[in-house]
Design a protein around this motif. Structure first.
Motif, PDB file in Angstrom:
ATOM      1  N   UNK A   1       6.871 -24.655 121.687  1.00 30.03           N
ATOM      2  CA  UNK A   1       7.783 -25.340 122.594  1.00 30.03           C
ATOM      3  C   UNK A   1       9.213 -25.144 122.089  1.00 30.03           C
ATOM      4  N   UNK A   2      10.147 -24.767 122.968  1.00 32.90           N
ATOM      5  CA  UNK A   2      11.521 -24.498 122.522  1.00 32.90           C
ATOM      6  C   UNK A   2      12.137 -25.636 121.724  1.00 32.90           C
ATOM      7  N   UNK A   3      11.842 -26.872 122.095  1.00 25.26           N
ATOM      8  CA  UNK A   3      12.439 -28.024 121.408  1.00 25.26           C
ATOM      9  C   UNK A   3      11.764 -28.319 120.069  1.00 25.26           C
ATOM     10  N   UNK A   4      10.634 -27.638 119.766  1.00 24.42           N
ATOM     11  CA  UNK A   4       9.907 -27.922 118.526  1.00 24.42           C
ATOM     12  C   UNK A   4       9.976 -26.760 117.529  1.00 24.42           C
ATOM     13  N   UNK A   5      10.772 -25.727 117.848  1.00 22.56           N
ATOM     14  CA  UNK A   5      10.860 -24.572 116.950  1.00 22.56           C
ATOM     15  C   UNK A   5      11.437 -24.953 115.593  1.00 22.56           C
ATOM     16  N   UNK A   6      12.409 -25.871 115.571  1.00 25.35           N
ATOM     17  CA  UNK A   6      12.989 -26.289 114.292  1.00 25.35           C
ATOM     18  C   UNK A   6      11.955 -27.036 113.457  1.00 25.35           C
ATOM     19  N   UNK A   7      11.065 -27.781 114.123  1.00 21.35           N
ATOM     20  CA  UNK A   7       9.992 -28.459 113.394  1.00 21.35           C
ATOM     21  C   UNK A   7       9.012 -27.434 112.812  1.00 21.35           C
TER      22      UNK A   7
ATOM     23  N   UNK B   1      -0.798 -23.773 115.177  1.00 16.78           N
ATOM     24  CA  UNK B   1       0.647 -24.023 115.232  1.00 16.78           C
ATOM     25  C   UNK B   1       1.185 -23.898 116.653  1.00 16.78           C
ATOM     26  N   UNK B   2       0.316 -24.109 117.649  1.00 20.91           N
ATOM     27  CA  UNK B   2       0.727 -23.871 119.035  1.00 20.91           C
ATOM     28  C   UNK B   2       1.829 -24.828 119.498  1.00 20.91           C
ATOM     29  N   UNK B   3       1.898 -26.043 118.921  1.00 24.77           N
ATOM     30  CA  UNK B   3       2.933 -26.981 119.380  1.00 24.77           C
ATOM     31  C   UNK B   3       4.338 -26.454 119.085  1.00 24.77           C
TER      32      UNK B   3
ATOM     33  N   UNK C   1       5.578 -33.241 109.925  1.00 22.26           N
ATOM     34  CA  UNK C   1       6.526 -32.125 110.057  1.00 22.26           C
ATOM     35  C   UNK C   1       6.848 -31.854 111.516  1.00 22.26           C
ATOM     36  N   UNK C   2       5.862 -32.023 112.379  1.00 23.75           N
ATOM     37  CA  UNK C   2       6.074 -31.763 113.801  1.00 23.75           C
ATOM     38  C   UNK C   2       5.128 -32.589 114.639  1.00 23.75           C
ATOM     39  N   UNK C   3       5.582 -32.970 115.816  1.00 22.06           N
ATOM     40  CA  UNK C   3       4.765 -33.768 116.737  1.00 22.06           C
ATOM     41  C   UNK C   3       4.900 -33.178 118.130  1.00 22.06           C
ATOM     42  N   UNK C   4       3.776 -32.863 118.730  1.00 20.33           N
ATOM     43  CA  UNK C   4       3.779 -32.374 120.103  1.00 20.33           C
ATOM     44  C   UNK C   4       2.949 -33.295 120.985  1.00 20.33           C
ATOM     45  N   UNK C   5       3.403 -33.515 122.210  1.00 20.68           N
ATOM     46  CA  UNK C   5       2.644 -34.302 123.191  1.00 20.68           C
ATOM     47  C   UNK C   5       1.971 -33.343 124.159  1.00 20.68           C
ATOM     48  N   UNK C   6       0.693 -33.567 124.430  1.00 24.88           N
ATOM     49  CA  UNK C   6      -0.070 -32.673 125.300  1.00 24.88           C
ATOM     50  C   UNK C   6      -0.547 -33.433 126.536  1.00 24.88           C
ATOM     51  N   UNK C   7      -0.178 -32.935 127.688  1.00 24.21           N
ATOM     52  CA  UNK C   7      -0.557 -33.537 128.956  1.00 24.21           C
ATOM     53  C   UNK C   7      -1.734 -32.785 129.537  1.00 24.21           C
TER      54      UNK C   7
ATOM     55  N   UNK D   1       2.667 -28.766 127.362  1.00 26.62           N
ATOM     56  CA  UNK D   1       3.234 -29.292 126.121  1.00 26.62           C
ATOM     57  C   UNK D   1       4.577 -29.955 126.389  1.00 26.62           C
ATOM     58  N   UNK D   2       4.747 -31.162 125.829  1.00 27.98           N
ATOM     59  CA  UNK D   2       5.990 -31.917 125.949  1.00 27.98           C
ATOM     60  C   UNK D   2       6.445 -32.336 124.558  1.00 27.98           C
ATOM     61  N   UNK D   3       7.695 -32.761 124.450  1.00 24.81           N
ATOM     62  CA  UNK D   3       8.109 -33.410 123.206  1.00 24.81           C
ATOM     63  C   UNK D   3       7.579 -34.853 123.243  1.00 24.81           C
ATOM     64  N   UNK D   4       7.368 -35.478 122.077  1.00 25.39           N
ATOM     65  CA  UNK D   4       6.893 -36.870 122.086  1.00 25.39           C
ATOM     66  C   UNK D   4       7.868 -37.811 122.772  1.00 25.39           C
TER      67      UNK D   4
END
Length: 227
Positions: free
Chosen positions: A195-201, A190-192, A101-107, A123-126
Motif C-alpha cells: 500500500x502506498x501509505x505503508x511503504x515507509x513502514x 509483507x503484502x500490507x 512495525x506496520x499495520x494494515x487494515x483488510x476489508x 487494503x486500507x490504512x488502519x
C-alpha cells in the motif's frame, strides 16, 4: 459452538491464504448456513439440519476434516457491510522489545469468507478503517490495539520454544472496540507494505530486523545481558 455463538469459522490447521475456510452460521428459525470460496466464486449454502451441514463437509474433506479447528466468530467492525480485520507486523527492536512495525487494515470482498486480497479483499490504512468505524475515538482504539499486540507477542514468545524476532498477528476489532487475535504467523508475508501509505513502514520493518540482529550479535555499544 454454533448453539453458543451462532457464528463460527472452520479452518484447516495447516492452511494459508484463506484456502479451505468455512464461515458457519446458525439461525434458530432459518437453519444452518455455510459460506466458503470455490475457485473464483463465493458459495453460500443453507441446511435445515446440522447433520446435513456435517454431511456436506465430510463429502468435501473426508478424514481431513479431523485436522480442522473451529473458532468463535466475532462481529467485526464493517465498512459498506464488509468486515474489516488487521495485520499487525510485529518486530523485536534493538532493545529486545516488541514493537508494531506496520499495520494494515483488510476489508473483505462482498460475500467473501475472509479479507484476503486474492479473494476480493482490499487494503486500507488502519486510520482509514478506524475513522469510518469509530470517528473521534479512532486514535484511542488504535493505541489500545497496539498495546494488546505487544502483550500478545510477549506471551507467544514466552510460550514458544524457539527464538522469535518477527510475528504477523491477525487481529480483529469488534464494534465495542474490543481486540481479538485470530492467528499468529511466525513467517509473515509483507503484502500490507505494498500500500502506498505503508511503504515507509515496510522500510522500518527491514531496519528493525537489522537492529535486532545487531542486538543478538552484541555489535551495538553498551552491555547486553543476553545473547
Amino acid at each position: 459452538m454454533l448453539e453458543k455463538h451462532h457464528f463460527v469459522y472452520l479452518k484447516p490447521t495447516g492452511g494459508s491464504l484463506g484456502i479451505g475456510i468455512y464461515r458457519l452460521t446458525y439461525h434458530p428459525k432459518r437453519g444452518y448456513f455455510a459460506r466458503y470460496r470455490s475457485g473464483n466464486s463465493n458459495v453460500l449454502l443453507r441446511f435445515s439440519k446440522f447433520q446435513n451441514l456435517i454431511r456436506m463437509l465430510q463429502s468435501r474433506h473426508g478424514g481431513r476434516l479431523g485436522s480442522y479447528v473451529a473458532q468463535q466468530g466475532i462481529r467485526l467492525i464493517e465498512i459498506d457491510n464488509c468486515p474489516i480485520d488487521f495485520r499487525f507486523h510485529m518486530h523485536k527492536n534493538g532493545r529486545n522489545e516488541w514493537v508494531p512495525a506496520g499495520i494494515g487494515a483488510k476489508k473483505a470482498g462482498r460475500g467473501s469468507v475472509t479479507t484476503h486480497i486474492k479473494n476480493g479483499g482490499s487494503l486500507l490504512t488502519p486510520e482509514q478503517a478506524l475513522n469510518r468505524a469509530f470517528g473521534n475515538r479512532a486514535a484511542e482504539v488504535l493505541e489500545k490495539a497496539k498495546r494488546v499486540a505487544v502483550r500478545l507477542s510477549e506471551a507467544i514468545e514466552r510460550n514458544y520454544p524457539h527464538r522469535l524476532g518477527e510475528l504477523g498477528l491477525d487481529i480483529g476489532i469488534d464494534k465495542d472496540g474490543e481486540v481479538w487475535m485470530f492467528e499468529a504467523n511466525a513467517k509473515p508475508g509483507r503484502s500490507i507494505f505494498k500500500h502506498p501509505a505503508l511503504k515507509s513502514q515496510g522500510r522500518a520493518s527491514l531496519e528493525l530486523i537489522l537492529e535486532h540482529c545487531l542486538y543478538l550479535s552484541r555489535f551495538q555499544g553498551g552491555s547486553n545481558d543476553e545473547a
